[in-house]
Design an enzyme around this catalytic site. Structure first.
Site, mmCIF file in Angstrom:
data_model
loop_
_atom_site.group_PDB
_atom_site.id
_atom_site.type_symbol
_atom_site.label_atom_id
_atom_site.label_comp_id
_atom_site.label_asym_id
_atom_site.label_seq_id
_atom_site.Cartn_x
_atom_site.Cartn_y
_atom_site.Cartn_z
ATOM 1 N N ASP A 77 0.820 -1.204 0.000
ATOM 2 C CA ASP A 77 0.000 0.000 0.000
ATOM 3 C C ASP A 77 0.862 1.266 0.000
ATOM 4 O OD1 ASP A 77 -2.468 1.296 0.044
ATOM 5 O OD2 ASP A 77 -3.268 -0.014 1.618
ATOM 6 N N ASP A 115 -10.743 2.707 -2.980
ATOM 7 C CA ASP A 115 -11.410 1.494 -2.477
ATOM 8 C C ASP A 115 -12.854 1.343 -2.967
ATOM 9 O OD1 ASP A 115 -9.046 1.554 -1.135
ATOM 10 O OD2 ASP A 115 -9.902 1.274 0.853
ATOM 11 N N GLU A 128 -1.466 1.956 -4.963
ATOM 12 C CA GLU A 128 -1.425 3.410 -4.728
ATOM 13 C C GLU A 128 -2.658 4.069 -5.342
ATOM 14 O OE1 GLU A 128 -1.417 4.369 -8.180
ATOM 15 O OE2 GLU A 128 -0.207 6.066 -7.496
ATOM 16 N N TRP A 129 -3.668 3.239 -5.615
ATOM 17 C CA TRP A 129 -5.037 3.634 -5.977
ATOM 18 C C TRP A 129 -5.149 4.332 -7.350
ATOM 19 C CZ3 TRP A 129 -2.720 6.289 -1.676
ATOM 20 C CH2 TRP A 129 -2.612 5.476 -0.545
ATOM 21 N N GLY A 130 -4.149 4.142 -8.215
ATOM 22 C CA GLY A 130 -4.235 4.733 -9.552
ATOM 23 C C GLY A 130 -3.893 6.203 -9.595
HETATM 24 C C1 GLA Z 1 -6.147 1.059 1.760
HETATM 25 C C2 GLA Z 1 -6.332 0.041 0.645
HETATM 26 C C3 GLA Z 1 -7.376 -0.978 1.069
HETATM 27 C C4 GLA Z 1 -6.941 -1.663 2.358
HETATM 28 C C5 GLA Z 1 -6.687 -0.623 3.437
HETATM 29 C C6 GLA Z 1 -6.054 -1.234 4.686
HETATM 30 O O1 GLA Z 1 -7.286 1.819 1.948
HETATM 31 O O2 GLA Z 1 -6.713 0.682 -0.534
HETATM 32 O O3 GLA Z 1 -7.598 -1.934 0.047
HETATM 33 O O4 GLA Z 1 -5.783 -2.415 2.105
HETATM 34 O O5 GLA Z 1 -5.799 0.401 2.983
HETATM 35 O O6 GLA Z 1 -5.800 -0.288 5.680
#
Ligand code: GLA
Length: 397
Positions: free
Chosen positions: A151, A209, A186-188
């Site tokens: 993450d 998420d 890193e969510w894009g």
């Molecule tokens: C981020 C990630 C999630 C999860 C949480 C855990 O938000 O995007 O998928 O792994 O951290 O804290």
């Protein structure tokens, strides 16, 4: 002499060619990873008993047979570092240690995934791996870990640092003595589809998420669907976990408007993720699944679309105010066709295969209804609001 040199060159040419054509089975994640992950239902409330129960469930409920092989522990397992700076689990949650748990998971024929972060602390505030990449990678290898979700909370925002930090862990994994799938998270935000594969990752999250809500499925789908050129064997776009079967339950996916979806909507989640060659990572409570949930997660024809050896992510061919049409080339000249009705009403829809660039007729199979529909050049049918029709078009030999 000249003959000998040219023979050597020929040999070299042969070796290079053979290694370039290695069967995709010899690379990590040749098909999108499939499994189950703790986060979106259990959050930080995890422990070894729960993980073992999930392993038992996966081995018994048909998931492992269907291809769901990774059992992944997300955030919340960590208990800091010992005196030698070795990462250790929370002893209350995992009293037997992760190695013993990995042995158990492996004994069921499953693989074990774990989670860390490219900063001193994870998203939920637990000890993470920045500065300890090599040591942690060795620990993961020693435990028998097969997959690492890495993450990016609490880390600098710029892309250069992100690349360097992901590279550091990828290099550490390369050297750790065990094959560990590396999943960037890193969510894009920094367009990892442009750099993560070169740094040694097999997949990268493309979005924030997912929530247990129709609006979230549509938003994430909309962001991920355009990224089809970047997916292929060993390198996948990851639009986050499947929310199938969560049914509005509490947990991270139930936060921020995660009100639950209908089964038709969960079926669309599974259909679109399969078409987009996305990892199929369930997160619902698989110990007690509703029959409808099982039918969605375990549909072998749908999974075959996702896992097809060509590893192509579907391309969106039609996008209008009522429906989207996606087309995914499959092995042997077949195609998967998805028709998504994202409007609020049912619609009668006709798709002429010609308009999608397909020549001739195809044998059509509806993969949700399990209907063989005969040979045709087009498909016509009623698509419910939020439903996705999923068809396999088999080439006439
Ligand atoms: C981020 C990630 C999630 C999860 C949480 C855990 O938000 O995007 O998928 O792994 O951290 O804290």
């Amino acid at each position: 002499m000249l003959k000998r040199i040219s023979f050597l060159f020929f040999l070299l040419f042969l070796i290079i060619n053979i290694s370039a054509q290695q069967p995709s089975g010899s690379i990590l994640a040749p098909a999108p990873p499939m499994g189950w992950m703790t986060w979106n239902y259990f959050g930080e409330n995890i422990n070894e008993k729960l993980v073992k129960e999930m392993a038992d469930a996966m081995a018994q409920n048909g998931m492992l047979n269907a291809g769901y092989e990774y059992l992944m522990i997300d955030d919340g397992w960590q208990g800091g570092r010992d005196k030698k700076n070795n990462l250790i689990p929370d002893v209350e949650k995992f009293p037997s240690g992760i190695k013993a748990l990995a042995d158990y998971v492996h004994s069921k024929g499953l693989k074990l995934g774990i989670y860390s972060d490219a900063a001193p602390l994870t998203c939920a505030g637990y000890t993470a791996s920045f500065g300890f990449e090599e040591q942690d990678a060795k620990t993961f290898a020693m435990w028998g870990i097969d997959y690492l979700k890495y993450d990016y909370c609490n880390a600098p925002k710029d892309v250069k640092t992100a690349i360097a930090r992901y590279r550091a862990m990828a290099d550490a994994l390369q050297k750790c003595g065990r094959k560990i799938v590396f999943a960037v998270c890193e969510w894009g935000v920094r367009e990892p589809w442009l750099w993560a594969a070169q740094q040694g990752a097999q997949l990268w999250r493309t979005t924030y998420d997912v929530r247990d809500a129709w609006s979230s499925v549509m938003e994430i789908y909309g962001q991920n669907v355009t990224l089809y050129p970047y997916a292929g064997p060993g390198h996948w776009n990851d639009p986050d976990m499947l929310i199938v079967g969560l049914r509005g339950s509490k947990g991270p996916a139930g936060l921020y408007g995660g009100i639950g979806c209908t089964d038709i909507e969960y079926q669309t989640n599974m259909s679109l993720w399969s078409m987009m060659a996305a990892p199929l990572i369930a997160t619902n409570d698989i110990r007690s699944m509703h029959e409808r949930t099982k039918n969605i997660l375990l549909n072998k024809d749908v999974i075959a679309i996702n896992q097809d050896v060509l590893g192509k992510q579907a391309e969106r061919k039609i996008k209008d105010s009522v429906f989207d049409v996606l087309l995914k080339p499959l092995r042997g000249g077949d195609f998967a066709l998805a028709i998504l009705n994202h409007s609020d009403h049912a619609h009668e829809i006709t798709i002429d295969f010609n308009t999608l660039g397909l020549q001739g007729s195809y044998e059509i199979k509806d993969l949700w209804r399990k209907d063989e529909m005969g040979i045709a050049k087009k498909w016509k049918g009623n698509v419910l609001s939020h439903e996705t029709k999923l068809l396999r078009l088999q080439k006439i030999k």
